[in-house]
Design a protein around this motif. Structure first.
Motif, PDB file in Angstrom:
ATOM      1  N   UNK A 278       0.049   3.475  -5.471  1.00  0.00           N
ATOM      2  CA  UNK A 278       0.502   4.715  -4.820  1.00  0.00           C
ATOM      3  C   UNK A 278       0.915   4.414  -3.379  1.00  0.00           C
ATOM      4  N   UNK A 279       0.141   3.577  -2.697  1.00  0.00           N
ATOM      5  CA  UNK A 279       0.450   3.191  -1.317  1.00  0.00           C
ATOM      6  C   UNK A 279       1.830   2.543  -1.229  1.00  0.00           C
ATOM      7  N   UNK A 280       2.161   1.690  -2.176  1.00  0.00           N
ATOM      8  CA  UNK A 280       3.448   0.982  -2.144  1.00  0.00           C
ATOM      9  C   UNK A 280       4.625   1.933  -2.289  1.00  0.00           C
ATOM     10  N   UNK A 281       4.383   3.135  -2.816  1.00  0.00           N
ATOM     11  CA  UNK A 281       5.468   4.126  -2.946  1.00  0.00           C
ATOM     12  C   UNK A 281       5.755   4.822  -1.612  1.00  0.00           C
ATOM     13  N   UNK A 282       4.834   4.679  -0.660  1.00  0.00           N
ATOM     14  CA  UNK A 282       5.034   5.255   0.669  1.00  0.00           C
ATOM     15  C   UNK A 282       5.879   4.288   1.498  1.00  0.00           C
ATOM     16  N   UNK A 283       7.126   4.654   1.769  1.00  0.00           N
ATOM     17  CA  UNK A 283       8.056   3.755   2.451  1.00  0.00           C
ATOM     18  C   UNK A 283       7.690   3.519   3.917  1.00  0.00           C
ATOM     19  N   UNK A 284       6.821   4.376   4.473  1.00  0.00           N
ATOM     20  CA  UNK A 284       6.444   4.229   5.878  1.00  0.00           C
ATOM     21  C   UNK A 284       5.257   3.286   6.071  1.00  0.00           C
ATOM     22  N   UNK A 285       4.699   2.800   4.968  1.00  0.00           N
ATOM     23  CA  UNK A 285       3.500   1.960   5.049  1.00  0.00           C
ATOM     24  C   UNK A 285       3.768   0.622   4.364  1.00  0.00           C
ATOM     25  N   UNK A 286       3.412  -0.463   5.049  1.00  0.00           N
ATOM     26  CA  UNK A 286       3.542  -1.810   4.486  1.00  0.00           C
ATOM     27  C   UNK A 286       2.173  -2.471   4.462  1.00  0.00           C
ATOM     28  N   UNK A 287       1.750  -3.019   3.331  1.00  0.00           N
ATOM     29  CA  UNK A 287       0.426  -3.657   3.280  1.00  0.00           C
ATOM     30  C   UNK A 287       0.346  -4.852   4.216  1.00  0.00           C
ATOM     31  N   UNK A 288      -0.837  -5.068   4.809  1.00  0.00           N
ATOM     32  CA  UNK A 288      -1.032  -6.231   5.671  1.00  0.00           C
ATOM     33  C   UNK A 288      -2.031  -7.188   5.021  1.00  0.00           C
ATOM     34  N   UNK A 289      -2.444  -8.209   5.763  1.00  0.00           N
ATOM     35  CA  UNK A 289      -3.313  -9.231   5.168  1.00  0.00           C
ATOM     36  C   UNK A 289      -4.685  -8.668   4.790  1.00  0.00           C
ATOM     37  N   UNK A 290      -5.146  -7.637   5.523  1.00  0.00           N
ATOM     38  CA  UNK A 290      -6.437  -7.028   5.191  1.00  0.00           C
ATOM     39  C   UNK A 290      -6.334  -6.234   3.895  1.00  0.00           C
TER      40      UNK A 290
END
Length: 555
Positions: free
Chosen positions: A394-406
């Motif tokens: 679900x997070x990956x569908x949010x274009x304003x958020x990019x996953x980081x190393x944590x």
């Protein structure tokens, strides 16, 4: 009795409140001095810049002035900048020029302050061009304001170039550059410039010293921090004393920090936060919570920084009841935001109240990467691996958020607990290929744990040997755990030899090796492992849990 020009100016000089100001304004009208530009300048200046003033009244008076002076324009721009209303300040600056008024050397510092508050580098560059064209580039305070503006917009290269062009005797220019490095997380350069300033014979002021101490704290430079401390006079104010305590605390000298803290005759919220935050940072949560109780007893009101530290201590100490009390206080005072909400989620996750964490997460208006990551890790920690992975999708569908190393540590941990080897490998590979994130030891540790738990011990050993960084004891330990679960005694021998090279201080590794040898019926090795434990004075680490009892909240 007719009031003259001199009396009006004297009354304006002595004015202390808007009530008096309005009476003086009335006198100006009745005495036909309402068009006197000097009196109007003083009146507008009081409304715009006095702590007792009223900027709205200043704006109304301004509208009645046919030809306002540059001084009046500057007063309004300055007032908006100082009241953290940069958009209004920049708007007034544009109007001033459109109406044919030329800014002077007093105008530019106020306008550049507004640009700095807005982090508007492009507008700041336009102001810089205007400064050059109008011949004010040689003005020291315009140049210092430009250094501050570029630093606030994270352009330290431009700040450095400007600094090189101005006289080096002025302490304000040195302090502005040092502060810029501190605020841009370039602590090493800040310390270097402070030392260079000392060599140039420029006497630092208290603001310089505070920034130098903050830089030492950021860089964990205890040696330089001690040297700066020695330069501080004994009668330093509470702000400087707080910076000294914070420096020692962040550099790990908690005993020195606490001794200085206890000796302070006055303590503000900042110094309490420095000490509580340090105890939380170094996982001394019991002392952090105890000091928080002392802070309450001293009658101080906690701010956002206090609450973040205390929530971190609650999470580490398992103090659920106190954490819930903090949550209630946040709701009552309406000081919540994404950072506070994320900290609350983390506290609930680590104290086992995952559902409460989910409710807070769902209630956040804006979810940044830290909020998503905290929720993913919280679910993974409590055996809800598949739910954590669903949340990641679900997070990956949010274009304003990019996953980081944590984020990927949480994702790989979730895969490990759910036994999803293929999915874990896909996420691990996507780190570098899709997101440009170089895996750290923690990521490799998660993958070794995932493969070991699932019984893919050959692949796990191959991954450890192919790592671009030296595997630590935790990674070898994850592989050894897999050996015990899946009874791979030959691999356990090889892994055990690697682990013993680290000379582990705890008894856990020896107990694990002893159990593996016992399963294999290798009793001589069992006796040897236990003998090593006896000689080293090591015992089994008993299972434990934090229990919170009779802790109350008074805020």
């Amino acid at each position: 009795m007719r009031v003259g020009f001199g009396e009006i100016l004297l009354l304006l000089e002595r004015c202390k409140s808007m009530r008096e100001l309005k009476q003086i304004h009335g006198l100006m009208i009745t005495a036909t001095l309402i068009r006197d530009i000097i009196s109007l300048s003083r009146l507008v200046d009081f409304c715009a810049n006095s702590d007792s003033g009223d900027p709205d009244y200043a704006a109304l008076v301004f509208l009645q002035i046919d030809r306002p002076s540059v001084y009046i324009w500057n007063s309004l721009i300055k007032g908006s900048s100082n009241r953290n209303n940069p958009d209004e300040a920049l708007s007034m600056y544009r109007k001033m020029q459109r109406r044919g008024y030329s800014p002077d050397h007093f105008t530019f510092p106020f306008v550049l302050k507004a640009c700095a508050l807005n982090r508007d580098r492009n507008y700041g560059m336009c102001v810089h061009d205007r400064i050059v064209k109008t011949g004010f580039e040689s003005d020291l305070y315009a140049s210092i304001s430009l250094i501050h503006m570029y630093a606030s917009c994270t352009d330290m290269e431009a700040s450095e170039q400007l600094f090189e062009k101005i006289p080096k005797w002025n302490v304000v220019s040195w302090t502005t550059l040092i502060s810029g490095y501190v605020n841009n997380n370039q602590a090493g350069k800040a310390v270097r410039v402070f030392k260079e300033m000392e060599l140039q014979g420029v006497q630092p002021n208290e603001i310089t010293m505070v920034n130098a101490l903050v830089a030492c704290a950021q860089a964990r430079d205890l040696e330089t921090g001690r040297w700066v401390h020695q330069r501080v006079r004994e009668n330093s104010n509470v702000i400087l004393s707080a910076a000294i305590v914070d420096m020692y605390a962040k550099c790990g000298s908690l005993k020195v920090a606490r001794d200085l803290f206890d000796k302070m005759p006055q303590r503000n919220v900042v110094v309490w936060n420095a000490m509580i935050g340090a105890y939380t940072q170094y996982e001394r949560s019991k002392e952090a919570l105890s000091l928080f109780a002392d802070m309450q007893n001293a009658g101080l009101t906690p701010d956002e920084t206090t609450l973040l530290s205390v929530l971190g201590a609650c999470a580490h100490h398992g103090a659920l009841s106190l954490g819930q009390g903090i949550h209630a206080y946040i709701e009552k005072t309406h000081i919540g935001n994404v950072i506070i909400g994320t900290s609350l989620m983390n506290m609930y996750a680590k104290t086992g109240e995952t559902q409460s964490g989910i409710q807070i997460f769902n209630g956040l208006e804006k979810k940044d990467v830290t909020a998503w990551t905290s929720m993913i890790i919280g679910m993974a920690m409590h055996g809800r691996g598949r739910e954590a992975l669903t949340l990641f999708k679900v997070m990956l569908r949010d274009k304003d958020v990019t996953p980081d190393h944590v984020t990927f540590i949480g994702v790989l941990c979730a895969c490990s607990h759910a036994g999803l080897v293929k999915e874990g490998e896909e996420h691990f590979n996507s780190m570098r290929k899709v997101y440009g994130i170089t895996p750290t030891g923690q990521h490799y540790g998660c993958m070794v744990d995932l493969l070991s738990r699932a019984g893919h011990l050959t692949e796990a050993e191959r991954l450890v040997k192919s790592m671009p960084i030296e595997p630590n004891i935790a990674i070898w330990g994850a592989l050894l755990n897999g050996c015990e679960v899946h009874n791979d005694f030959n691999l356990a021998d090889r892994v055990g030899n690697h682990i013993l090279q680290f000379k582990p201080q705890g008894g856990g590794v020896y107990v694990l090796l002893s159990n593996i040898y016992a399963k294999a019926g290798r009793w001589q090795e069992v006796m040897m492992a236990r003998e090593v434990m006896r000689l080293k004075g090591l015992g089994k680490t008993h299972g434990c849990s934090y229990i919170e009892a009779k802790r109350t909240l008074t805020i």
